[in-house]
Design an enzyme around this catalytic site. Sequence first.
Site, mmCIF file in Angstrom:
data_model
loop_
_atom_site.group_PDB
_atom_site.id
_atom_site.type_symbol
_atom_site.label_atom_id
_atom_site.label_comp_id
_atom_site.label_asym_id
_atom_site.label_seq_id
_atom_site.Cartn_x
_atom_site.Cartn_y
_atom_site.Cartn_z
ATOM 1 N N CYS A 12 0.644 65.061 -12.155
ATOM 2 C CA CYS A 12 0.093 63.726 -12.379
ATOM 3 C C CYS A 12 0.830 62.746 -11.468
ATOM 4 O O CYS A 12 1.979 62.386 -11.745
ATOM 5 C CB CYS A 12 0.271 63.317 -13.836
ATOM 6 S SG CYS A 12 -0.477 61.715 -14.211
ATOM 7 N N CYS A 52 -6.528 63.658 -17.129
ATOM 8 C CA CYS A 52 -5.637 62.810 -16.347
ATOM 9 C C CYS A 52 -4.925 61.804 -17.250
ATOM 10 O O CYS A 52 -5.179 60.604 -17.216
ATOM 11 C CB CYS A 52 -6.425 62.084 -15.258
ATOM 12 S SG CYS A 52 -5.388 61.478 -13.919
#
Length: 450
Positions: A379, A201
Site C-alpha cells: 500500500c 486498498c
Amino acid sequence: MSAIGVVSSCSCLRPGVWLLKPGMQKMSSFGFHTAARCAAKDYYEVLVLGGGAGGITMSARMKRKVGAGNVAVVEPSKTHYYQPLWTLVGGGAKQLAASARPTGSVMPKGVEWIKSRVTALDPDKNCVWLENDIKISYKYLIIALGISLHYEKIKGLPEGFHHPKIGSNYSVHTVEKTWKALQDFKEGNAIFTFPNTPVKCAGAPQKIMYLSEAYWRKTGKRSKANITFNTSLGVIFGVKKYADALLEIIKERNIGVNYKRNLVEVRADKQEAVFENLDKPGVTEVHQYEMLHVTPPMGPPDVLINSPVSDEIGWVDLDKETLQHKKYPNVFGIGDCTNLPTSKTAAAVAAQSAVLDKTISLVMKNQLPTKKYDGYTSCPLVTGYNKVILAEFDYDAQPLETFPIDQSKERVTMYQMKADMMPFLYWNALLKGYWGGPAPVRKLMHLGLK
C-alpha cells in the site's frame, strides 16, 4: 450527472459496475452494455470470470499455456480502470482519463471476450450460467470477480452525491467530485471515513485526507480546516511499523482521529454525517461537514453469495497458500473476491498471479501445487503531493519490504514510483502476464547486501 455509479474492483482495479440496485440498472442512461454476446464456443479449457486486474492478468498467462482459442473471459464492462490512480485524481494530481482504457485494448489477443455477466456458478457440473440462460462449460475456472461497493447501505446515499461538498475516490462517477469539494472548501469540518467492512486498498481512505491537508496548506486554507478521520477500526493502520509513522504525521499535521466510528447516514442537504459509535451500539453522533469523503461499505459480488464456491460470507473459499479452491481442485481464485486474509490491493494481485500461474501449471500436470503465497501486499501511503510511505507486508502483518531502506519514511522516490512507474508496469507488464510482484527484486536487493 443523472445517476451515480460505482466500480467494483479486483485488487483496486475492476471495470465499472453500477451501484444502483439491479432493478434500476436498465433505467440509467449511463448503464453498461449487458446484452449477452454468444460465446464462440460453449466450452473452454480455461474460463476466467472477471476482466479486472486479476482476470486479465491470468487470461494472459493462461493463453501462453493452452492457446488463446482455449481461453475466455466473461466481463460486461466496456472500460477497464486503473483504480489506484483515483487517489491522485481525487487530489487533483492526475486526470481521470489517464486511468481508463477500453476493455478490448487490454484483453489478450485471441482470447475470447464474452460481454456478459455471470448469473450462477455450478462447479459440480463444471459450468457457469450467464445472462439470457447461456451456459458455458470449462475444464479449469479462475474466479476474479472483484468486490462490490454498497453506498446504498449508508442512508442518504447514493442520492446524496448530487449535492456539493461530498465525494468518493472509490467510484468513477464521484472521484472528480472529491477534487471539486476539496477546491470549493472554505472553512469548517473536513471528514474522511472508513467503513465497518473489508475494503479494497485500505490505505486509500486516509491518503486523500493527507492530500487534502497538503492542498489547503498550499492554498492558505489550512488554518480554517478542522480535519478528522472517522474510522470503524481501532487502529490507524494494521501494521505497527507503518501505523507508528502515520500517527506521527497525524500529530504533526494536527489531524483528529475518532476510532470505532462507522458512517451510517448522510444528510447531504444539511451537510450532516451521522456516525454510530461501535463501542456503544445504537449510539450515534451527528457531525456537520464542509467537506465529506465517503469510503463505502463493501462485500462480495451478489453472484458469489450463497454460491457453492464461496464461504459463509460470500468470498471465494481458497487455500491461502496455493489459491486453489478448498473443495473443487479445478477452481481457482485471485484478488478482491477471495477470502485470502490479506489486504485487497493491486500489488496483492500481482504476487498472487505468479503463485497461481505455478499452481495451475502443476494441477494441469496432475501434480500437487508447491509454490506458496505468503500474503504479500503493498500500500503506497500517499502523505502529500510528493511523498509516499511504501507499506509492504505479509499475512502476519509483518513488514515484507522490497528495498534496503526504511520504508516507513516519507520519500519522494516512492511517490514517483506510485504516480508514474506503477501505472506503466500495470498496463505494460502486469496485464500482459509478465509482472508477478516485486519478489525477484526483493531477492536481488537482499543478495546484494550480503
